[in-house]
Design a protein around this motif. Sequence first.
Motif, mmCIF file in Angstrom:
data_model
loop_
_atom_site.group_PDB
_atom_site.id
_atom_site.type_symbol
_atom_site.label_atom_id
_atom_site.label_comp_id
_atom_site.label_asym_id
_atom_site.label_seq_id
_atom_site.Cartn_x
_atom_site.Cartn_y
_atom_site.Cartn_z
ATOM 1 N N GLN A 21 -1.587 -2.714 -12.332
ATOM 2 C CA GLN A 21 -0.640 -1.625 -12.093
ATOM 3 C C GLN A 21 -0.990 -0.907 -10.789
ATOM 4 O O GLN A 21 -0.104 -0.595 -9.987
ATOM 5 C CB GLN A 21 -0.671 -0.634 -13.252
ATOM 6 C CG GLN A 21 0.450 0.375 -13.142
ATOM 7 C CD GLN A 21 0.755 1.034 -14.471
ATOM 8 O OE1 GLN A 21 -0.107 1.100 -15.343
ATOM 9 N NE2 GLN A 21 1.965 1.517 -14.634
ATOM 10 N N LYS A 22 -2.267 -0.718 -10.551
ATOM 11 C CA LYS A 22 -2.673 -0.030 -9.324
ATOM 12 C C LYS A 22 -2.276 -0.881 -8.108
ATOM 13 O O LYS A 22 -1.738 -0.362 -7.116
ATOM 14 C CB LYS A 22 -4.185 0.228 -9.355
ATOM 15 C CG LYS A 22 -4.621 1.107 -8.225
ATOM 16 C CD LYS A 22 -6.050 1.560 -8.319
ATOM 17 C CE LYS A 22 -6.470 2.326 -7.065
ATOM 18 N NZ LYS A 22 -5.859 1.908 -5.814
ATOM 19 N N ALA A 23 -2.524 -2.195 -8.214
ATOM 20 C CA ALA A 23 -2.176 -3.075 -7.089
ATOM 21 C C ALA A 23 -0.666 -3.033 -6.836
ATOM 22 O O ALA A 23 -0.212 -2.963 -5.683
ATOM 23 C CB ALA A 23 -2.629 -4.500 -7.406
ATOM 24 N N ALA A 24 0.127 -3.057 -7.935
ATOM 25 C CA ALA A 24 1.588 -3.017 -7.774
ATOM 26 C C ALA A 24 2.018 -1.681 -7.166
ATOM 27 O O ALA A 24 2.855 -1.643 -6.244
ATOM 28 C CB ALA A 24 2.269 -3.229 -9.124
ATOM 29 N N ASP A 25 1.420 -0.582 -7.627
ATOM 30 C CA ASP A 25 1.767 0.739 -7.077
ATOM 31 C C ASP A 25 1.489 0.777 -5.577
ATOM 32 O O ASP A 25 2.318 1.227 -4.785
ATOM 33 C CB ASP A 25 0.936 1.854 -7.742
ATOM 34 C CG ASP A 25 1.345 2.071 -9.186
ATOM 35 O OD1 ASP A 25 2.397 1.543 -9.583
ATOM 36 O OD2 ASP A 25 0.597 2.743 -9.918
ATOM 37 N N SER A 38 9.317 -6.874 -4.057
ATOM 38 C CA SER A 38 9.346 -5.550 -4.682
ATOM 39 C C SER A 38 10.078 -5.600 -6.022
ATOM 40 O O SER A 38 9.689 -4.911 -6.967
ATOM 41 C CB SER A 38 9.905 -4.483 -3.737
ATOM 42 O OG SER A 38 11.242 -4.702 -3.503
ATOM 43 N N ILE A 39 11.106 -6.441 -6.143
ATOM 44 C CA ILE A 39 11.783 -6.567 -7.454
ATOM 45 C C ILE A 39 10.789 -7.133 -8.483
ATOM 46 O O ILE A 39 10.672 -6.643 -9.606
ATOM 47 C CB ILE A 39 13.033 -7.476 -7.338
ATOM 48 C CG1 ILE A 39 14.106 -6.772 -6.512
ATOM 49 C CG2 ILE A 39 13.585 -7.833 -8.719
ATOM 50 C CD1 ILE A 39 15.321 -7.623 -6.199
ATOM 51 N N THR A 40 10.032 -8.144 -8.060
ATOM 52 C CA THR A 40 9.051 -8.752 -8.977
ATOM 53 C C THR A 40 7.997 -7.715 -9.390
ATOM 54 O O THR A 40 7.640 -7.603 -10.564
ATOM 55 C CB THR A 40 8.344 -9.942 -8.284
ATOM 56 O OG1 THR A 40 9.351 -10.816 -7.807
ATOM 57 C CG2 THR A 40 7.426 -10.682 -9.221
ATOM 58 N N LEU A 41 7.527 -6.942 -8.408
ATOM 59 C CA LEU A 41 6.486 -5.953 -8.719
ATOM 60 C C LEU A 41 7.021 -4.835 -9.616
ATOM 61 O O LEU A 41 6.321 -4.348 -10.506
ATOM 62 C CB LEU A 41 5.911 -5.357 -7.427
ATOM 63 C CG LEU A 41 5.045 -6.322 -6.606
ATOM 64 C CD1 LEU A 41 4.627 -5.675 -5.286
ATOM 65 C CD2 LEU A 41 3.814 -6.750 -7.389
ATOM 66 N N LEU A 42 8.277 -4.462 -9.375
ATOM 67 C CA LEU A 42 8.878 -3.426 -10.231
ATOM 68 C C LEU A 42 8.928 -3.901 -11.676
ATOM 69 O O LEU A 42 8.639 -3.165 -12.608
ATOM 70 C CB LEU A 42 10.308 -3.126 -9.767
ATOM 71 C CG LEU A 42 10.476 -1.969 -8.800
ATOM 72 C CD1 LEU A 42 11.935 -1.893 -8.349
ATOM 73 C CD2 LEU A 42 10.070 -0.658 -9.468
ATOM 74 N N GLN A 43 9.315 -5.181 -11.854
ATOM 75 C CA GLN A 43 9.382 -5.725 -13.203
ATOM 76 C C GLN A 43 7.994 -5.770 -13.823
ATOM 77 O O GLN A 43 7.806 -5.448 -14.998
ATOM 78 C CB GLN A 43 10.036 -7.114 -13.180
ATOM 79 C CG GLN A 43 10.280 -7.706 -14.548
ATOM 80 C CD GLN A 43 11.055 -6.762 -15.465
ATOM 81 O OE1 GLN A 43 12.017 -6.120 -15.034
ATOM 82 N NE2 GLN A 43 10.624 -6.649 -16.716
ATOM 83 N N LEU A 44 7.017 -6.143 -13.002
ATOM 84 C CA LEU A 44 5.640 -6.187 -13.488
ATOM 85 C C LEU A 44 5.207 -4.791 -13.950
ATOM 86 O O LEU A 44 4.630 -4.617 -15.032
ATOM 87 C CB LEU A 44 4.730 -6.675 -12.355
ATOM 88 C CG LEU A 44 3.249 -6.802 -12.682
ATOM 89 C CD1 LEU A 44 3.011 -7.962 -13.630
ATOM 90 C CD2 LEU A 44 2.431 -7.014 -11.416
ATOM 91 N N GLN A 45 5.534 -3.782 -13.146
ATOM 92 C CA GLN A 45 5.195 -2.397 -13.511
ATOM 93 C C GLN A 45 5.807 -2.028 -14.858
ATOM 94 O O GLN A 45 5.181 -1.394 -15.695
ATOM 95 C CB GLN A 45 5.777 -1.444 -12.471
ATOM 96 C CG GLN A 45 4.871 -1.107 -11.328
ATOM 97 C CD GLN A 45 5.491 0.009 -10.498
ATOM 98 O OE1 GLN A 45 6.705 0.143 -10.439
ATOM 99 N NE2 GLN A 45 4.667 0.789 -9.853
#
Length: 260
Positions: A21-25, A38-45
């Motif tokens: 989560q920190k890496a995605a943020d 960014s869409i992929t990371l948002l989904q991951l979050q």
Amino acid sequence: MKNKFLRFGYNSTFTVLSSLQKAADDALRNRFLQPALSITLLQLQKDIKAVRSFYKHYEKYQNITGPLKKKISLVKKLQIGGGERYLKDFINLDLFPPADIIWDCRYNLPFPDETFSFVFSEHLLEHLDFPVSAKNVLSEIYRVLKYKGELFIGVPDAGKAIRAYCSSNKRFLNGLKKSSYNHRQPPVELYGKMDLINYIFRDQANNPNYTIHYWAYDEENLKNLLISVGFRKIKKANFNPDYCNPKRKLYTLYIKAKKL
Ligand SMILES: C[S@@+](CC[C@H](N)C(=O)[O-])C[C@H]1O[C@@H](n2cnc3c(N)ncnc32)[C@H](O)[C@@H]1O
């Protein structure tokens, strides 16, 4: 799911998820980030948030007691994935408040067998991966229903949308555009009919609590899925104003099914 497994998984899962989560943020703060990433990371979050929420509330609902237990025994009706539509004569279970029970239904449901006489769920199933979680939640609903209990389920009607696309049914397509996806990007004036089909199949709203659409349903595949977990007397149903969301009436496939 066994307590032992969860206790074992808790610390290691939390550590991994916190780092992810920190890496995605951090990555999402980079304004030059490639949009697809960014869409992929948002989904991951969102998925991480869901798992963390589940772990946070797990112990609390392992053994339901007090006023909540009393409410369950009185109302005997469960809504799963109601979101903001809190139904006061139901037990409401959702990933996020204001539900009575904050719980991820991809895990088993926190109720004993045969607890409820009615289960309602509207626009939830398409947000679950298919077939594992979709089938699991339906099996769990079957388990917590009493004998002769009923499930009333609504999903975006992908069959109807495709038929409307093929026949250029303006009434349906415009209705869908205005009633449901009017706050999405691109602006509603730019939508073509294919954008509407895309939303049914792969909605990915830019909202921190909103998970994507994983799977689309029509009458046939939803009925087959219900049969596969044991439901019988499966029939198409009408919008019911007592609990269905009026904004979903136009494009929702409602099905009712019995545990016999
Ligand atoms: C599209 S909203 C539908 C809300 C409401 N039923 C309606 O029709 O307006 C989907 C709801 O399902 C919930 N949800 C999604 N995945 C879930 C999960 N794995 N467990 C529990 N609830 C979930 C979301 O938090 C959200 O409230």
